[in-house]
Design a protein around this motif. Structure first.
Motif, mmCIF file in Angstrom:
data_model
loop_
_atom_site.group_PDB
_atom_site.id
_atom_site.type_symbol
_atom_site.label_atom_id
_atom_site.label_comp_id
_atom_site.label_asym_id
_atom_site.label_seq_id
_atom_site.Cartn_x
_atom_site.Cartn_y
_atom_site.Cartn_z
ATOM 1 N N THR A 147 0.836 -1.191 0.000
ATOM 2 C CA THR A 147 0.000 0.000 0.000
ATOM 3 C C THR A 147 0.872 1.241 0.000
ATOM 4 O O THR A 147 2.024 1.218 0.474
ATOM 5 C CB THR A 147 -0.934 0.011 1.226
ATOM 6 O OG1 THR A 147 -1.662 1.225 1.262
ATOM 7 C CG2 THR A 147 -0.160 -0.141 2.520
ATOM 8 N N CYS A 191 -8.602 2.821 7.323
ATOM 9 C CA CYS A 191 -7.783 4.031 7.185
ATOM 10 C C CYS A 191 -6.831 3.941 5.996
ATOM 11 O O CYS A 191 -6.074 4.875 5.737
ATOM 12 C CB CYS A 191 -6.974 4.291 8.458
ATOM 13 S SG CYS A 191 -7.971 4.851 9.857
ATOM 14 N N GLU A 192 -6.850 2.821 5.294
ATOM 15 C CA GLU A 192 -6.010 2.683 4.105
ATOM 16 C C GLU A 192 -6.456 3.684 3.045
ATOM 17 O O GLU A 192 -7.651 3.946 2.868
ATOM 18 C CB GLU A 192 -6.111 1.253 3.573
ATOM 19 C CG GLU A 192 -5.216 0.990 2.376
ATOM 20 C CD GLU A 192 -5.531 -0.333 1.707
ATOM 21 O OE1 GLU A 192 -4.864 -0.639 0.700
ATOM 22 O OE2 GLU A 192 -6.470 -1.023 2.161
ATOM 23 N N SER A 193 -5.505 4.257 2.326
ATOM 24 C CA SER A 193 -5.794 5.342 1.379
ATOM 25 C C SER A 193 -6.704 4.897 0.248
ATOM 26 O O SER A 193 -7.516 5.677 -0.264
ATOM 27 C CB SER A 193 -4.482 5.888 0.806
ATOM 28 O OG SER A 193 -3.665 6.391 1.833
ATOM 29 N N SER A 194 -6.608 3.641 -0.177
ATOM 30 C CA SER A 194 -7.357 3.190 -1.345
ATOM 31 C C SER A 194 -8.816 2.854 -1.045
ATOM 32 O O SER A 194 -9.590 2.638 -1.969
ATOM 33 C CB SER A 194 -6.667 1.957 -1.940
ATOM 34 O OG SER A 194 -6.633 0.901 -0.989
ATOM 35 N N ASP A 212 0.517 3.669 1.832
ATOM 36 C CA ASP A 212 0.585 4.254 3.171
ATOM 37 C C ASP A 212 1.888 3.926 3.885
ATOM 38 O O ASP A 212 2.227 4.587 4.880
ATOM 39 C CB ASP A 212 -0.589 3.749 4.018
ATOM 40 C CG ASP A 212 -1.924 4.178 3.456
ATOM 41 O OD1 ASP A 212 -2.220 5.381 3.483
ATOM 42 O OD2 ASP A 212 -2.677 3.292 2.978
ATOM 43 N N LYS A 243 -2.570 6.662 11.663
ATOM 44 C CA LYS A 243 -3.202 7.719 10.868
ATOM 45 C C LYS A 243 -4.276 8.477 11.649
ATOM 46 O O LYS A 243 -4.253 9.709 11.696
ATOM 47 C CB LYS A 243 -3.796 7.129 9.588
ATOM 48 C CG LYS A 243 -2.749 6.550 8.642
ATOM 49 C CD LYS A 243 -3.355 6.167 7.310
ATOM 50 C CE LYS A 243 -3.766 7.389 6.495
ATOM 51 N NZ LYS A 243 -4.204 7.025 5.144
#
Length: 698
Positions: A600, A645-648, A602, A621
């Motif tokens: 990821t 909370c993962e960006s994708s 992140d 995050k």
């Protein structure tokens, strides 16, 4: 009539007499009944002898009496008979004082009109020639009862049976009652008053002890016979060794006595082939399979082409070296083994793979090392019907995660899906049998859903249906007998309508009979009640918290070790910080398979998909707690974030995950509620005196 006055010295015994306390063994016995011999308590309560002064019996309820100090003499006397005075002022003859005398001829008691011989002792008024024998003179003491269940003397003031509420059993019934003149609000029926201190029952192997309070019970329990609540202010029978508690004179529920109706019902459907639970161990997979000719598709190498995985699957077993999987590959495989802290879960049913054969990815064990599939899960029914959805559900790969609409648990295994309704359930909920036989209950149990038409009720004999209508089962609150929590009115569960016995689907289907755990070298067995002769307090070997033995739990009888059923799947040391929710019996992540590595943006290192523990701290995050959440964790450094909370991840998927954990953290309503101590106000706010009615002309 001839008589002579008596001095107390004339009627004293020739030997010294000593005061005996018949209830001395009961001082402090009720909380530690296993420290006193049962036979001693029984013998003491059954004590009887005759008073040598008044001729009436001496029993355990008199509590104190005098006996001769000489071993060769059987002289016994009531305490109140030994302490009589030479004069008596009697309410039956208030005008004069009575004098203690001894008759020399036959005489009759002026109170009870009983004839006596010349040796009788009585009180006499020479003015009125009024005579009263010792039995009438000590009438109040003769009627007074002493009992270790109450600190003050009790007396019966009624001649005919009355209808009143008994303090001991908490019920209102008719009979002879004894009252405490000190407490004023204490009243007990003679049947409860005379119950044996020790008794045997067919429901328990040990002798039970009469206990006068329930304040020592730390878990909040229920009667093991009628399965109703016990309150701290009533008397009970108990076995403290096994935490067995029962109401006074308790009888089984009416449904358990319907043997004729049950035989009638079973005679119609005795060959139904009802599935039996719990399953023997974690390796047993009870999911139904489809063996159609066109169900399996294989490539040119004979590997299985399955919709759940992008690569062909190879069957792993150790029968022959001519199999498609090489011998070195078979030796490198490690089956699920809690004793060696090895996890191997099926990607379909998310249950342990403990026996061969099973399927693995054919592209090597490094590329897809986390993928495994039971051989039986490769042949699951591809289409099913479900009570809760009007459409046909289709078996499909779940994707990253979904929320089962029946058990309300997160799952990343196979799902039965309805594209029309957006309805998803896991394969276990999709394969629930409509009728089961569970070891915890003698009768068959039937699946209940809000949408089902209760087919078992329709085919039940009319006599049983009439009984069920009389009980008005549809209007009662139901609680699961495994986790002791109230079942949601719109939820699904299994019921025995004759006995009012209920199990939610998770407790009924998802707890195997035996498990293995690294904390004990022996298999642990599922237990449905406290262990007989268990010493000390119960606590869980995994989480080290208190364990309530009234709920189902796992226990090793050889090592006397116990584990919460919800903690049973936590086989790794790092999982001790995962909240297993002890209010429930089933681990809330039982349908989740963790593991696998993703890249990821992140973080610079690959991240593993795991369950958050206390040691993981807070999210890098968002800064919120990671415990008991799905997290992405770096095994090389301390980086860890929530999976949402993962960006994708999309905003809608994030909101769905957040709502999912809010629902998981809700505490279910327990079955047993504490009842406050009864408070009796004897004196009214205003004292009303009787008024004389005004005179009227006639």
């Amino acid at each position: 009539m001839e008589f002579k006055e008596l001095q107390l010295e004339e009627i004293q015994h020739e030997h010294p007499i000593i005061l005996e306390d018949l209830q001395h063994m009961h001082q402090g016995y009720k909380e530690y009944d296993d420290e006193i011999d049962d036979n001693d308590l029984i013998t003491m309560q059954e004590f009887k002898c005759i008073c040598d002064r008044c001729g009436l019996g001496i029993d355990w309820y008199h509590r104190n009496y005098y006996k001769c100090s000489s071993m060769s003499c059987n002289y016994s006397i009531h305490k109140f008979c030994a302490e009589i005075c030479t004069t008596l002022r009697s309410p039956a003859h208030p005008s004069h004082i009575l004098i203690l005398k001894k008759g020399t001829t036959n005489w009759k008691c002026s109170s009870c009109l009983t004839d006596h011989d010349q040796d009788g002792i009585y009180y006499h008024c020479s003015t009125c020639n009024y005579k009263i024998d010792l039995r009438c003179a000590t009438f109040l003491d003769q009627k007074t009862v002493h009992h270790p269940g109450h600190s003050h003397p009790l007396i019966s003031v009624t001649v005919e049976p009355i209808l009143s509420k008994c303090f001991a059993c908490g019920k209102k019934h008719e009979g002879k009652f004894y009252h405490c003149t000190t407490c004023l609000n204490f009243s007990i029926n003679s049947e409860c008053l005379t119950l044996p201190i020790k008794c045997l029952t067919k429901h328990h192997s040990h002798m039970l002890t009469l206990c006068y309070s329930f304040s020592d019970q730390q878990y909040g329990s229920e009667c093991r016979i009628c399965e109703k609540e016990l309150y701290s202010d009533i008397w009970i029978y108990k076995c403290s060794k096994c935490m067995f508690y029962a109401h006074l004179n308790c009888q089984p529920p009416l449904g358990r006595d319907l043997s004729k109706l049950m035989l009638l019902y079973d005679s119609h459907y005795k060959n139904r082939g009802v599935p039996r639970f719990p399953v023997h161990d974690e390796s047993y997979n009870p999911l139904p399979q489809s063996r159609g000719v066109n169900e399996e598709i294989r490539d040119e190498n004979g590997y299985l082409i399955h919709f759940s995985h992008e690569h062909p699957l190879v069957l792993i077993h150790n029968k022959s070296n001519n199999d498609k999987a090489s011998t070195s590959e078979v030796k490198s495989m490690s089956l699920h083994n809690p004793m060696k802290r090895i996890k191997l879960l099926c990607n379909g049913c998310v249950r342990p793979i403990m026996t061969m054969p099973f399927y693995k990815c054919s592209h090597g064990y490094n590329e897809c090392s986390n993928f495994a599939l039971h051989e039986s899960c490769a042949r699951l029914h591809t289409r099913i019907k479900c009570y809760e959805c009007p459409h046909t559900l289709v078996l499909q790969q779940s994707g990253p995660l979904f929320w089962c609409r029946i058990c309300k648990l997160p799952c990343n295994g196979f799902a039965y899906n309805c594209d029309t309704c957006g309805y998803n359930i896991d394969v276990h909920c999709g394969s629930r049998p409509s009728e089961i036989k569970h070891e915890a209950h003698a009768c068959d149990m039937y699946l209940w859903t809000p949408q089902s038409n209760r087919p078992w009720y329709v085919r039940t004999p009319r006599s049983i249906r009439k009984y069920l209508r009389k009980k008005k089962l549809m209007n009662t609150r139901r609680a699961c007998y495994a986790c002791r929590n109230i079942i949601d009115e719109l939820g699904t569960y299994y019921e025995c309508p004759l006995c009012d016995y209920y199990l939610d689907c998770l407790c009924a289907l998802h707890l195997p009979k035996k498990i293995r755990n690294k904390y004990d070298k022996h298999p642990l067995t599922l237990r449905y009640s406290p262990i007989e002769n268990h010493k000390g307090q119960y606590f869980c070997e995994v989480c080290e918290d208190d364990l309530n033995p009234e709920k189902w739990f796992y226990h090793c009888s050889e090592c006397s070790q116990s584990i919460h059923s919800a903690c049973a799947t936590l086989i790794l040391q790092s999982e001790q910080g995962v909240d297993a929710v002890h209010e429930d019996c089933v681990y809330k992540f039982v349908n989740m398979k963790f593991g696998g590595v993703i890249n990821t943006e992140d973080h610079v290192h690959p991240l593993s998909f795991v369950a958050g523990t206390i040691s993981d701290g807070d999210c890098t995050k968002c800064g919120l707690d990671l415990q008991s959440k799905f997290i992405l964790k770096c095994l090389q450094c301390k980086f860890a974030i929530h999976s949402y909370c993962e960006s994708s991840i999309t905003e809608s998927a994030k909101q769905e995950l957040v709502e999912m954990f809010k629902n998981l953290e809700k505490i279910r309503e327990p079955k047993i509620h504490s009842r406050p101590q009864r408070v009796v106000t004897f004196y009214p706010e205003e004292i009303i005196r009787p008024e004389t009615q005004p005179s009227k002309r006639v």
